[in-house]
Design a protein around this motif. Sequence first.
Motif, PDB file in Angstrom:
ATOM      1  N   GLY A  13      71.596  -0.985  10.495  1.00  8.35           N
ATOM      2  CA  GLY A  13      72.212  -0.732  11.795  1.00  8.35           C
ATOM      3  C   GLY A  13      71.698   0.467  12.552  1.00  8.35           C
ATOM      4  N   CYS A  14      70.444   0.838  12.386  1.00  6.32           N
ATOM      5  CA  CYS A  14      69.915   2.033  13.066  1.00  6.32           C
ATOM      6  C   CYS A  14      69.714   1.816  14.571  1.00  6.32           C
ATOM      7  CB  CYS A  14      68.616   2.484  12.424  1.00  6.32           C
ATOM      8  SG  CYS A  14      67.208   1.391  12.726  1.00  6.32           S
ATOM      9  N   GLU A  15      69.595   0.556  14.988  1.00  8.47           N
ATOM     10  CA  GLU A  15      69.439   0.162  16.396  1.00  8.47           C
ATOM     11  C   GLU A  15      68.090   0.510  17.014  1.00  8.47           C
ATOM     12  OE1 GLU A  15      72.848   0.642  18.985  1.00  8.47           O
ATOM     13  OE2 GLU A  15      74.154   0.875  17.240  1.00  8.47           O
ATOM     14  N   CYS A  17      65.347  -1.120  16.794  1.00  4.34           N
ATOM     15  CA  CYS A  17      64.746  -2.356  17.301  1.00  4.34           C
ATOM     16  C   CYS A  17      65.306  -2.736  18.661  1.00  4.34           C
ATOM     17  CB  CYS A  17      64.944  -3.493  16.310  1.00  4.34           C
ATOM     18  SG  CYS A  17      66.667  -3.809  15.880  1.00  4.34           S
ATOM     19  N   THR A  18      66.576  -2.458  18.895  1.00  6.78           N
ATOM     20  CA  THR A  18      67.185  -2.804  20.181  1.00  6.78           C
ATOM     21  C   THR A  18      66.585  -1.980  21.313  1.00  6.78           C
ATOM     22  OG1 THR A  18      69.025  -1.242  19.954  1.00  6.78           O
ATOM     23  CG2 THR A  18      69.359  -3.448  19.067  1.00  6.78           C
ATOM     24  N   VAL A  19      66.221  -0.772  21.016  1.00  6.40           N
ATOM     25  CA  VAL A  19      65.595   0.109  22.014  1.00  6.40           C
ATOM     26  C   VAL A  19      64.142  -0.295  22.244  1.00  6.40           C
ATOM     27  CG1 VAL A  19      64.968   2.496  22.527  1.00  6.40           C
ATOM     28  CG2 VAL A  19      67.135   1.997  21.408  1.00  6.40           C
ATOM     29  N   ALA A  20      63.466  -0.743  21.192  1.00  8.59           N
ATOM     30  CA  ALA A  20      62.041  -1.061  21.271  1.00  8.59           C
ATOM     31  C   ALA A  20      61.745  -2.369  21.999  1.00  8.59           C
ATOM     32  CB  ALA A  20      61.450  -1.131  19.867  1.00  8.59           C
ATOM     33  N   CYS A  21      62.673  -3.300  22.007  1.00  9.76           N
ATOM     34  CA  CYS A  21      62.421  -4.625  22.593  1.00  9.76           C
ATOM     35  C   CYS A  21      62.283  -4.550  24.112  1.00  9.76           C
ATOM     36  CB  CYS A  21      63.547  -5.584  22.224  1.00  9.76           C
ATOM     37  SG  CYS A  21      63.309  -7.235  22.940  1.00  9.76           S
ATOM     38  N   PRO A  22      61.107  -4.900  24.651  1.00  9.05           N
ATOM     39  CA  PRO A  22      60.919  -4.835  26.099  1.00  9.05           C
ATOM     40  C   PRO A  22      61.714  -5.903  26.854  1.00  9.05           C
ATOM     41  CG  PRO A  22      58.976  -5.774  25.074  1.00  9.05           C
ATOM     42  CD  PRO A  22      59.887  -5.324  23.957  1.00  9.05           C
ATOM     43  N   LYS A  23      62.065  -6.982  26.202  1.00  8.62           N
ATOM     44  CA  LYS A  23      62.829  -8.059  26.835  1.00  8.62           C
ATOM     45  C   LYS A  23      64.337  -7.879  26.672  1.00  8.62           C
ATOM     46  CE  LYS A  23      59.552 -10.625  28.443  1.00  8.62           C
ATOM     47  NZ  LYS A  23      59.464 -10.946  29.858  1.00  8.62           N
ATOM     48  N   LYS A  24      64.745  -6.890  25.878  1.00  8.39           N
ATOM     49  CA  LYS A  24      66.169  -6.585  25.640  1.00  8.39           C
ATOM     50  C   LYS A  24      66.935  -7.782  25.068  1.00  8.39           C
ATOM     51  CE  LYS A  24      65.455  -2.496  27.047  1.00  8.39           C
ATOM     52  NZ  LYS A  24      64.960  -1.627  26.002  1.00  8.39           N
ATOM     53  N   ILE A  25      66.260  -8.532  24.175  1.00  7.32           N
ATOM     54  CA  ILE A  25      66.912  -9.679  23.542  1.00  7.32           C
ATOM     55  C   ILE A  25      67.321  -9.392  22.102  1.00  7.32           C
ATOM     56  CG2 ILE A  25      65.879 -11.438  25.030  1.00  7.32           C
ATOM     57  CD1 ILE A  25      63.761 -11.898  22.829  1.00  7.32           C
ATOM     58  N   VAL A  26      66.980  -8.221  21.599  1.00  7.13           N
ATOM     59  CA  VAL A  26      67.415  -7.809  20.263  1.00  7.13           C
ATOM     60  C   VAL A  26      68.659  -6.946  20.440  1.00  7.13           C
ATOM     61  CG1 VAL A  26      66.800  -6.594  18.144  1.00  7.13           C
ATOM     62  CG2 VAL A  26      65.061  -7.887  19.377  1.00  7.13           C
ATOM     63  N   VAL A  27      69.743  -7.384  19.821  1.00  2.00           N
ATOM     64  CA  VAL A  27      71.029  -6.697  19.948  1.00  2.00           C
ATOM     65  C   VAL A  27      71.663  -6.540  18.569  1.00  2.00           C
ATOM     66  CG1 VAL A  27      71.419  -7.584  22.282  1.00  2.00           C
ATOM     67  CG2 VAL A  27      72.314  -8.841  20.325  1.00  2.00           C
ATOM     68  N   MET A  28      72.699  -5.741  18.528  1.00  4.16           N
ATOM     69  CA  MET A  28      73.456  -5.582  17.290  1.00  4.16           C
ATOM     70  C   MET A  28      74.583  -6.610  17.255  1.00  4.16           C
ATOM     71  SD  MET A  28      71.669  -3.294  15.941  1.00  4.16           S
ATOM     72  CE  MET A  28      72.575  -3.027  14.431  1.00  4.16           C
ATOM     73  N   SER A  29      74.721  -7.274  16.126  1.00  2.00           N
ATOM     74  CA  SER A  29      75.763  -8.268  15.952  1.00  2.00           C
ATOM     75  C   SER A  29      77.120  -7.592  15.831  1.00  2.00           C
ATOM     76  CB  SER A  29      75.472  -9.080  14.693  1.00  2.00           C
ATOM     77  OG  SER A  29      76.544  -9.937  14.399  1.00  2.00           O
ATOM     78  N   SER A  30      78.156  -8.304  16.188  1.00  3.30           N
ATOM     79  CA  SER A  30      79.510  -7.786  15.984  1.00  3.30           C
ATOM     80  C   SER A  30      79.981  -8.054  14.552  1.00  3.30           C
ATOM     81  CB  SER A  30      80.475  -8.425  16.981  1.00  3.30           C
ATOM     82  OG  SER A  30      80.490  -9.829  16.807  1.00  3.30           O
ATOM     83  N   GLN A  31      79.190  -8.835  13.814  1.00  2.00           N
ATOM     84  CA  GLN A  31      79.493  -9.129  12.409  1.00  2.00           C
ATOM     85  C   GLN A  31      78.874  -8.062  11.511  1.00  2.00           C
ATOM     86  OE1 GLN A  31      77.764 -12.997  12.043  1.00  2.00           O
ATOM     87  NE2 GLN A  31      79.581 -14.030  12.846  1.00  2.00           N
ATOM     88  N   GLY A  50      56.524 -12.041  21.349  1.00  2.00           N
ATOM     89  CA  GLY A  50      55.730 -11.823  20.143  1.00  2.00           C
ATOM     90  C   GLY A  50      55.046 -10.476  20.068  1.00  2.00           C
ATOM     91  N   CYS A  51      55.527  -9.498  20.797  1.00  2.00           N
ATOM     92  CA  CYS A  51      54.882  -8.172  20.801  1.00  2.00           C
ATOM     93  C   CYS A  51      55.078  -7.438  19.473  1.00  2.00           C
ATOM     94  CB  CYS A  51      55.398  -7.326  21.956  1.00  2.00           C
ATOM     95  SG  CYS A  51      57.145  -6.858  21.818  1.00  2.00           S
ATOM     96  N   ALA A  52      56.122  -7.792  18.738  1.00  2.00           N
ATOM     97  CA  ALA A  52      56.447  -7.222  17.428  1.00  2.00           C
ATOM     98  C   ALA A  52      56.822  -5.743  17.468  1.00  2.00           C
ATOM     99  CB  ALA A  52      55.318  -7.457  16.430  1.00  2.00           C
ATOM    100  N   LEU A  53      57.163  -5.217  18.634  1.00  2.00           N
ATOM    101  CA  LEU A  53      57.591  -3.824  18.707  1.00  2.00           C
ATOM    102  C   LEU A  53      58.858  -3.593  17.895  1.00  2.00           C
ATOM    103  CD1 LEU A  53      56.882  -2.969  22.446  1.00  2.00           C
ATOM    104  CD2 LEU A  53      55.659  -2.145  20.434  1.00  2.00           C
ATOM    105  N   THR A  57      58.972  -0.978  14.684  1.00  2.00           N
ATOM    106  CA  THR A  57      59.880   0.162  14.761  1.00  2.00           C
ATOM    107  C   THR A  57      60.858   0.207  13.593  1.00  2.00           C
ATOM    108  OG1 THR A  57      59.805  -0.187  17.140  1.00  2.00           O
ATOM    109  CG2 THR A  57      61.351   1.419  16.365  1.00  2.00           C
ATOM    110  N   CYS A  58      61.123  -0.928  12.992  1.00  2.00           N
ATOM    111  CA  CYS A  58      62.141  -1.023  11.944  1.00  2.00           C
ATOM    112  C   CYS A  58      61.715  -0.313  10.657  1.00  2.00           C
ATOM    113  CB  CYS A  58      62.447  -2.484  11.644  1.00  2.00           C
ATOM    114  SG  CYS A  58      63.707  -2.675  10.377  1.00  2.00           S
TER     115      CYS A  58
END
Length: 67
Positions: A13-15, A17-31, A50-53, A57-58
């Motif tokens: 849960g470091c988040e 990846c959510t900051v690195a995604c240029p499309k902002k489609i990586v989010v933290m689940s509520s689960q 497919g940029c793999a940023l 970053t993970c």
Amino acid sequence: MPRPVFFQERCKGCELCTVACPKKIVVMSSQFNNKGYNFSTCIDDGKCIGCALCAKTCPDTVIEIYK
């Protein structure tokens, strides 16, 4: 078409990846995973470029991008 795969049980849960995604489609689940962390996930695989940023970053190798 690129497709992100998340190994949710590895996520802490470091988040970063959510900051690195240029499309902002990586989010933290509520689960939670078995370790008690909210885990990262992709909300729209079709928008992944497919940029793999996120994967680069993970620190816990939670994400792999398949092309």
